[in-house]
Design a protein around this motif. Structure first.
Motif, PDB file in Angstrom:
ATOM      1  N   PRO A   9       7.646   0.842   7.751  1.00  0.00           N
ATOM      2  CA  PRO A   9       6.556   1.326   8.609  1.00  0.00           C
ATOM      3  C   PRO A   9       6.505   2.841   8.772  1.00  0.00           C
ATOM      4  N   ASP A  10       7.670   3.471   8.934  1.00  0.00           N
ATOM      5  CA  ASP A  10       7.678   4.927   9.116  1.00  0.00           C
ATOM      6  C   ASP A  10       7.216   5.642   7.855  1.00  0.00           C
ATOM      7  N   TYR A  11       7.711   5.188   6.701  1.00  0.00           N
ATOM      8  CA  TYR A  11       7.305   5.795   5.426  1.00  0.00           C
ATOM      9  C   TYR A  11       5.816   5.569   5.189  1.00  0.00           C
ATOM     10  N   PHE A  12       5.371   4.351   5.425  1.00  0.00           N
ATOM     11  CA  PHE A  12       3.959   4.015   5.257  1.00  0.00           C
ATOM     12  C   PHE A  12       3.082   4.898   6.139  1.00  0.00           C
ATOM     13  N   SER A  13       3.473   5.060   7.397  1.00  0.00           N
ATOM     14  CA  SER A  13       2.685   5.857   8.332  1.00  0.00           C
ATOM     15  C   SER A  13       2.581   7.306   7.880  1.00  0.00           C
ATOM     16  N   ARG A  14       3.693   7.860   7.361  1.00  0.00           N
ATOM     17  CA  ARG A  14       3.682   9.249   6.887  1.00  0.00           C
ATOM     18  C   ARG A  14       2.781   9.394   5.664  1.00  0.00           C
ATOM     19  N   GLN A  15       2.902   8.452   4.719  1.00  0.00           N
ATOM     20  CA  GLN A  15       2.074   8.496   3.517  1.00  0.00           C
ATOM     21  C   GLN A  15       0.599   8.336   3.860  1.00  0.00           C
ATOM     22  N   PHE A  16       0.302   7.471   4.791  1.00  0.00           N
ATOM     23  CA  PHE A  16      -1.078   7.229   5.201  1.00  0.00           C
ATOM     24  C   PHE A  16      -1.687   8.501   5.771  1.00  0.00           C
ATOM     25  N   LYS A  17      -0.915   9.218   6.573  1.00  0.00           N
ATOM     26  CA  LYS A  17      -1.416  10.452   7.176  1.00  0.00           C
ATOM     27  C   LYS A  17      -1.635  11.527   6.123  1.00  0.00           C
ATOM     28  N   ILE A  18      -0.763  11.598   5.113  1.00  0.00           N
ATOM     29  CA  ILE A  18      -0.911  12.597   4.058  1.00  0.00           C
ATOM     30  C   ILE A  18      -2.261  12.459   3.371  1.00  0.00           C
ATOM     31  N   PHE A  19      -2.680  11.217   3.125  1.00  0.00           N
ATOM     32  CA  PHE A  19      -3.878  10.995   2.318  1.00  0.00           C
ATOM     33  C   PHE A  19      -5.141  10.682   3.129  1.00  0.00           C
ATOM     34  N   THR A  20      -5.012  10.541   4.442  1.00  0.00           N
ATOM     35  CA  THR A  20      -6.208  10.332   5.273  1.00  0.00           C
ATOM     36  C   THR A  20      -6.340  11.384   6.360  1.00  0.00           C
ATOM     37  N   VAL A  40     -12.285  -4.153   5.896  1.00  0.00           N
ATOM     38  CA  VAL A  40     -12.779  -5.530   5.818  1.00  0.00           C
ATOM     39  C   VAL A  40     -12.286  -6.365   6.993  1.00  0.00           C
ATOM     40  N   ASN A  41     -11.192  -5.942   7.609  1.00  0.00           N
ATOM     41  CA  ASN A  41     -10.558  -6.768   8.645  1.00  0.00           C
ATOM     42  C   ASN A  41     -10.451  -6.064   9.993  1.00  0.00           C
ATOM     43  N   LEU A  42     -11.444  -5.256  10.324  1.00  0.00           N
ATOM     44  CA  LEU A  42     -11.421  -4.547  11.612  1.00  0.00           C
ATOM     45  C   LEU A  42     -11.404  -5.507  12.798  1.00  0.00           C
ATOM     46  N   HIS A  43     -11.896  -6.720  12.608  1.00  0.00           N
ATOM     47  CA  HIS A  43     -11.935  -7.700  13.690  1.00  0.00           C
ATOM     48  C   HIS A  43     -10.581  -8.378  13.904  1.00  0.00           C
ATOM     49  N   GLN A  44      -9.626  -8.145  12.987  1.00  0.00           N
ATOM     50  CA  GLN A  44      -8.308  -8.767  13.068  1.00  0.00           C
ATOM     51  C   GLN A  44      -7.291  -7.801  13.673  1.00  0.00           C
ATOM     52  N   GLU A  45      -6.129  -8.332  14.037  1.00  0.00           N
ATOM     53  CA  GLU A  45      -5.039  -7.478  14.488  1.00  0.00           C
ATOM     54  C   GLU A  45      -4.518  -6.694  13.287  1.00  0.00           C
ATOM     55  N   LEU A  46      -4.360  -5.401  13.445  1.00  0.00           N
ATOM     56  CA  LEU A  46      -3.934  -4.537  12.347  1.00  0.00           C
ATOM     57  C   LEU A  46      -2.787  -3.645  12.811  1.00  0.00           C
ATOM     58  N   SER A  47      -1.599  -4.205  12.864  1.00  0.00           N
ATOM     59  CA  SER A  47      -0.439  -3.429  13.289  1.00  0.00           C
ATOM     60  C   SER A  47       0.121  -2.633  12.114  1.00  0.00           C
ATOM     61  N   VAL A  48       0.766  -1.526  12.422  1.00  0.00           N
ATOM     62  CA  VAL A  48       1.369  -0.704  11.378  1.00  0.00           C
ATOM     63  C   VAL A  48       2.450  -1.496  10.656  1.00  0.00           C
ATOM     64  N   THR A  49       3.210  -2.282  11.394  1.00  0.00           N
ATOM     65  CA  THR A  49       4.277  -3.084  10.789  1.00  0.00           C
ATOM     66  C   THR A  49       3.719  -4.068   9.767  1.00  0.00           C
ATOM     67  N   ALA A  50       2.628  -4.748  10.137  1.00  0.00           N
ATOM     68  CA  ALA A  50       2.032  -5.737   9.227  1.00  0.00           C
ATOM     69  C   ALA A  50       1.409  -5.057   8.006  1.00  0.00           C
ATOM     70  N   LEU A  51       0.738  -3.923   8.215  1.00  0.00           N
ATOM     71  CA  LEU A  51       0.122  -3.211   7.095  1.00  0.00           C
ATOM     72  C   LEU A  51       1.188  -2.713   6.122  1.00  0.00           C
ATOM     73  N   ALA A  52       2.291  -2.202   6.658  1.00  0.00           N
ATOM     74  CA  ALA A  52       3.373  -1.719   5.806  1.00  0.00           C
ATOM     75  C   ALA A  52       4.003  -2.877   5.028  1.00  0.00           C
ATOM     76  N   ALA A  53       4.173  -4.016   5.691  1.00  0.00           N
ATOM     77  CA  ALA A  53       4.784  -5.175   5.040  1.00  0.00           C
ATOM     78  C   ALA A  53       3.927  -5.677   3.882  1.00  0.00           C
ATOM     79  N   ARG A  54       2.612  -5.564   3.998  1.00  0.00           N
ATOM     80  CA  ARG A  54       1.704  -6.022   2.933  1.00  0.00           C
ATOM     81  C   ARG A  54       1.989  -5.303   1.617  1.00  0.00           C
ATOM     82  N   ILE A  55       2.395  -4.042   1.705  1.00  0.00           N
ATOM     83  CA  ILE A  55       2.614  -3.255   0.476  1.00  0.00           C
ATOM     84  C   ILE A  55       4.098  -2.913   0.285  1.00  0.00           C
ATOM     85  N   ASN A  56       4.951  -3.681   1.002  1.00  0.00           N
ATOM     86  CA  ASN A  56       6.402  -3.569   0.828  1.00  0.00           C
ATOM     87  C   ASN A  56       6.920  -2.154   1.078  1.00  0.00           C
ATOM     88  N   GLN A  57       6.472  -1.567   2.188  1.00  0.00           N
ATOM     89  CA  GLN A  57       6.958  -0.250   2.576  1.00  0.00           C
ATOM     90  C   GLN A  57       7.509  -0.295   3.994  1.00  0.00           C
TER      91      GLN A  57
END
Length: 295
Positions: free
Chosen positions: A216-227, A197-214
């Motif tokens: 960044p490194d853990y979030f990135s690993r989990q994201f790769k597992i499921f995508t 929904v927000n491809l037009h916005q800045e989407l940093s790994v740090t900000a995405l991880a902060a949104r779900i209280n994770q």
């Protein structure tokens, strides 16, 4: 009881039964929509960057969206075809893990489904004129979506059902690809939706991880597992897919498309687009104009 909700729906572009000649010869085509063929006579060839397949009677073929491919016929080829956009509530394509051309033996039910799809969607072929400059230049997705909106409910539901059955035939043949794949946890699934929904916005790994209280490194690993991809690569791929869609279905300027897909500069957009697709935005747009919604 746990309910399973299908996340994917389809928007029909074209369906027809055509007889092709040696003029059906397109190289390095890449489109934001799916193609499924049923061959009932003649011969041809279809290939992507991995597979080379003979088009022969009695078989179904699929070209997933955003798959670079080449199509040709040396003499004559008779085929039923359908083209359609995939829309996914969670942003995950049914063929996200297998964007390659593939082939399966057709059944009588497949043939009947194609014939009925054509029967309930009359006048949805490509050719509107003998001059490609006329019938290709003015083809835009909104016009086809309007045709879908005007379709009566019964035919619309039948169309969705037939497309689901045809897609299911190919997914069934690729079930081995899904072995060991787990469903994404809610936080990752929600993040995917947020990204799309927000491809037009800045989407940093740090900000995405902060949104779900994770972290960044853990979030990135989990994201790769499921995508299957790190967040940065996934976001870039989705931005380029959205850009391809806009190039094919709108008259937006390159700078507007760059802005709508989250690229700071036109030069960065062009460089990234070529890195992913192998061609510049201008070359891709030219291909769309020349080929149009090709069979």
């Amino acid at each position: 009881m746990i309910k399973r909700v299908l996340q994917n729906t389809f928007s029909l572009l074209n369906v027809d039964h055509v007889k092709l000649t040696h003029k059906w010869d397109y190289r390095n085509v890449i489109s934001p929509y799916y193609r499924i063929y049923y061959i009932d006579d003649g011969a041809g060839e279809i290939s992507d960057q991995v597979n080379f397949l003979k088009l022969e009677p009695g078989y179904l073929y699929i070209i997933p969206s955003f798959t670079l491919c080449s199509l040709s016929c040396s003499s004559h080829l008779s085929q039923y075809f359908v083209q359609f956009f995939e829309e996914s509530a969670d942003g995950v394509s049914l063929f996200a893990r297998s964007r390659v051309v593939s082939k399966i033996k057709a059944t009588q039910l497949d043939i009947d489904l194609f014939k009925h799809l054509l029967e309930i969607n009359p006048g949805r072929g490509i050719n509107r004129s003998d001059d490609p400059k006329i019938y290709e230049k003015n083809i835009y997705y909104k016009e086809y979506q309007e045709l879908n909106n005007r379709q009566n409910l019964a035919s619309y539901i039948e169309t969705q059902g037939i497309l689901l059955q045809l897609m299911g035939r190919f997914l069934k043949s690729q079930q081995h690809l899904a072995q060991g794949i787990q469903h994404a946890p809610s936080k990752i699934a929600e993040t995917i939706g947020h990204i799309l929904v927000n491809l037009h916005q800045e989407l940093s790994v740090t900000a995405l991880a902060a949104r779900i209280n994770q972290h960044p490194d853990y979030f990135s690993r989990q994201f790769k597992i499921f995508t299957g991809e790190r967040p940065v690569n996934y976001i870039l791929g989705k931005r380029i897919e959205r850009a391809q869609y806009l190039l094919a279905t709108s008259k937006l300027a390159y700078s507007e498309i760059a802005a709508q897909t989250g690229f700071d500069t036109l030069s960065y957009f062009s460089k990234s687009f070529k890195k992913i697709t192998g061609m510049s935005p201008r070359t891709y747009k030219k291909q769309i104009y020349i080929v149009g919604f090709t069979l």
